[in-house]
Write a protein that holds these residues in place. Structure first.
Motif, PDB file in Angstrom:
ATOM      1  N   LYS A  54       0.843  -1.191   0.000  1.00  0.00           N
ATOM      2  CA  LYS A  54       0.000   0.000   0.000  1.00  0.00           C
ATOM      3  C   LYS A  54       0.879   1.240   0.000  1.00  0.00           C
ATOM      4  O   LYS A  54       1.747   1.407   0.841  1.00  0.00           O
ATOM      5  N   ASN A  55       0.656   2.116  -0.957  1.00  0.00           N
ATOM      6  CA  ASN A  55       1.418   3.357  -1.051  1.00  0.00           C
ATOM      7  C   ASN A  55       0.650   4.456  -0.324  1.00  0.00           C
ATOM      8  O   ASN A  55      -0.416   4.858  -0.760  1.00  0.00           O
ATOM      9  N   TYR A  56       1.192   4.929   0.776  1.00  0.00           N
ATOM     10  CA  TYR A  56       0.541   5.967   1.567  1.00  0.00           C
ATOM     11  C   TYR A  56       0.973   7.362   1.126  1.00  0.00           C
ATOM     12  O   TYR A  56       0.799   8.325   1.840  1.00  0.00           O
ATOM     13  N   HIS A  57       1.539   7.465  -0.074  1.00  0.00           N
ATOM     14  CA  HIS A  57       2.004   8.756  -0.558  1.00  0.00           C
ATOM     15  C   HIS A  57       1.071   9.347  -1.604  1.00  0.00           C
ATOM     16  O   HIS A  57       1.011  10.553  -1.771  1.00  0.00           O
ATOM     17  N   THR A  58       0.334   8.509  -2.302  1.00  0.00           N
ATOM     18  CA  THR A  58      -0.511   9.004  -3.387  1.00  0.00           C
ATOM     19  C   THR A  58      -1.980   8.703  -3.112  1.00  0.00           C
ATOM     20  O   THR A  58      -2.320   7.892  -2.260  1.00  0.00           O
ATOM     21  N   ALA A  59      -2.839   9.341  -3.880  1.00  0.00           N
ATOM     22  CA  ALA A  59      -4.276   9.134  -3.738  1.00  0.00           C
ATOM     23  C   ALA A  59      -4.633   7.696  -4.065  1.00  0.00           C
ATOM     24  O   ALA A  59      -4.034   7.088  -4.938  1.00  0.00           O
ATOM     25  N   GLY A  60      -5.629   7.170  -3.369  1.00  0.00           N
ATOM     26  CA  GLY A  60      -5.985   5.775  -3.552  1.00  0.00           C
ATOM     27  C   GLY A  60      -7.424   5.551  -3.966  1.00  0.00           C
ATOM     28  O   GLY A  60      -8.042   4.600  -3.532  1.00  0.00           O
ATOM     29  N   GLY A  61      -7.978   6.398  -4.797  1.00  0.00           N
ATOM     30  CA  GLY A  61      -9.320   6.172  -5.297  1.00  0.00           C
ATOM     31  C   GLY A  61     -10.431   6.739  -4.433  1.00  0.00           C
ATOM     32  O   GLY A  61     -11.571   6.337  -4.562  1.00  0.00           O
ATOM     33  N   LEU A  62     -10.113   7.666  -3.563  1.00  0.00           N
ATOM     34  CA  LEU A  62     -11.123   8.309  -2.725  1.00  0.00           C
ATOM     35  C   LEU A  62     -11.989   9.200  -3.604  1.00  0.00           C
ATOM     36  O   LEU A  62     -11.472  10.062  -4.318  1.00  0.00           O
ATOM     37  N   ASN A  63     -13.301   8.999  -3.599  1.00  0.00           N
ATOM     38  CA  ASN A  63     -14.186   9.802  -4.437  1.00  0.00           C
ATOM     39  C   ASN A  63     -14.578  11.114  -3.759  1.00  0.00           C
ATOM     40  O   ASN A  63     -14.443  12.172  -4.349  1.00  0.00           O
ATOM     41  N   HIS A  64     -15.098  11.053  -2.557  1.00  0.00           N
ATOM     42  CA  HIS A  64     -15.357  12.251  -1.775  1.00  0.00           C
ATOM     43  C   HIS A  64     -15.648  11.861  -0.330  1.00  0.00           C
ATOM     44  O   HIS A  64     -15.870  10.695  -0.027  1.00  0.00           O
ATOM     45  N   ILE A  65     -15.638  12.872   0.536  1.00  0.00           N
ATOM     46  CA  ILE A  65     -15.943  12.697   1.950  1.00  0.00           C
ATOM     47  C   ILE A  65     -17.202  13.501   2.222  1.00  0.00           C
ATOM     48  O   ILE A  65     -17.266  14.693   1.913  1.00  0.00           O
ATOM     49  N   GLY A  66     -18.225  12.858   2.760  1.00  0.00           N
ATOM     50  CA  GLY A  66     -19.487  13.522   3.057  1.00  0.00           C
ATOM     51  C   GLY A  66     -19.555  13.982   4.499  1.00  0.00           C
ATOM     52  O   GLY A  66     -19.243  13.223   5.406  1.00  0.00           O
ATOM     53  N   VAL A  67     -19.986  15.231   4.680  1.00  0.00           N
ATOM     54  CA  VAL A  67     -20.111  15.817   6.012  1.00  0.00           C
ATOM     55  C   VAL A  67     -21.525  16.373   6.156  1.00  0.00           C
ATOM     56  O   VAL A  67     -21.986  17.147   5.306  1.00  0.00           O
ATOM     57  N   VAL A  68     -22.232  15.971   7.212  1.00  0.00           N
ATOM     58  CA  VAL A  68     -23.583  16.457   7.476  1.00  0.00           C
ATOM     59  C   VAL A  68     -23.502  17.704   8.345  1.00  0.00           C
ATOM     60  O   VAL A  68     -22.780  17.738   9.341  1.00  0.00           O
ATOM     61  N   VAL A  69     -24.265  18.742   7.959  1.00  0.00           N
ATOM     62  CA  VAL A  69     -24.351  19.983   8.732  1.00  0.00           C
ATOM     63  C   VAL A  69     -25.820  20.327   8.961  1.00  0.00           C
ATOM     64  O   VAL A  69     -26.693  19.863   8.235  1.00  0.00           O
ATOM     65  N   ASP A  70     -26.084  21.143   9.971  1.00  0.00           N
ATOM     66  CA  ASP A  70     -27.453  21.591  10.237  1.00  0.00           C
ATOM     67  C   ASP A  70     -27.853  22.742   9.315  1.00  0.00           C
ATOM     68  O   ASP A  70     -28.990  22.817   8.874  1.00  0.00           O
ATOM     69  N   ASP A  71     -26.906  23.652   9.040  1.00  0.00           N
ATOM     70  CA  ASP A  71     -27.206  24.866   8.276  1.00  0.00           C
ATOM     71  C   ASP A  71     -26.340  24.897   7.023  1.00  0.00           C
ATOM     72  O   ASP A  71     -25.169  25.277   7.074  1.00  0.00           O
TER      73      ASP A  71
END
Length: 128
Positions: free
Chosen positions: A68-85
């Protein structure tokens, strides 16, 4: 059977301190832990008391024992964050100098996306 719950996501960035500070400002999160990590790297855990993002950088272009190469991107599409406003969150994103895009209003919530300085896409969604 117990339902699983996401605890954290670990991803590589160019500057974990800068990314952690930005996420704290945007989402009122806090730094839970930071310190030395694998391959002479550095990690910051930022989030809430219940879950977090592990923001990592390493000292060089290294590959671990499992290939596993921890230096480059590994196919992460996006990170979802829930907010109230959603409007307040979008104002914060703009104040950080990022450009919201792909606004959508479909069940079950309203959302927009933005890309950070490392090209990581974040989805910000509200179910209010």
């Amino acid at each position: 059977m117990q339902t699983g719950k996401l605890e954290h996501v670990n991803f590589t960035v160019s500057d974990p301190k800068k990314t952690a500070e930005m996420l704290c400002r945007l989402f009122d999160w806090h730094i839970r832990w930071e310190g030395e990590a694998k391959d002479a790297g550095y990690t910051i855990h930022v989030g809430s008391d219940d879950d977090y993002l592990a923001i990592y950088t390493n000292a060089g272009d290294t590959v671990d024992a499992n290939g596993k190469n921890y230096h480059t991107a590994g196919g992460l599409n996006h990170i979802g964050v829930v907010v109230d406003d959603l409007k307040a969150a979008e104002a914060r994103v703009k104040a950080e100098g990022f450009t919201p895009h792909s606004h959508a209003d479909y069940e079950p919530g309203t959302r927009f996306y933005f890309d950070d300085g490392d090209g990581i896409e974040f989805e910000v969604v509200s179910y209010q």
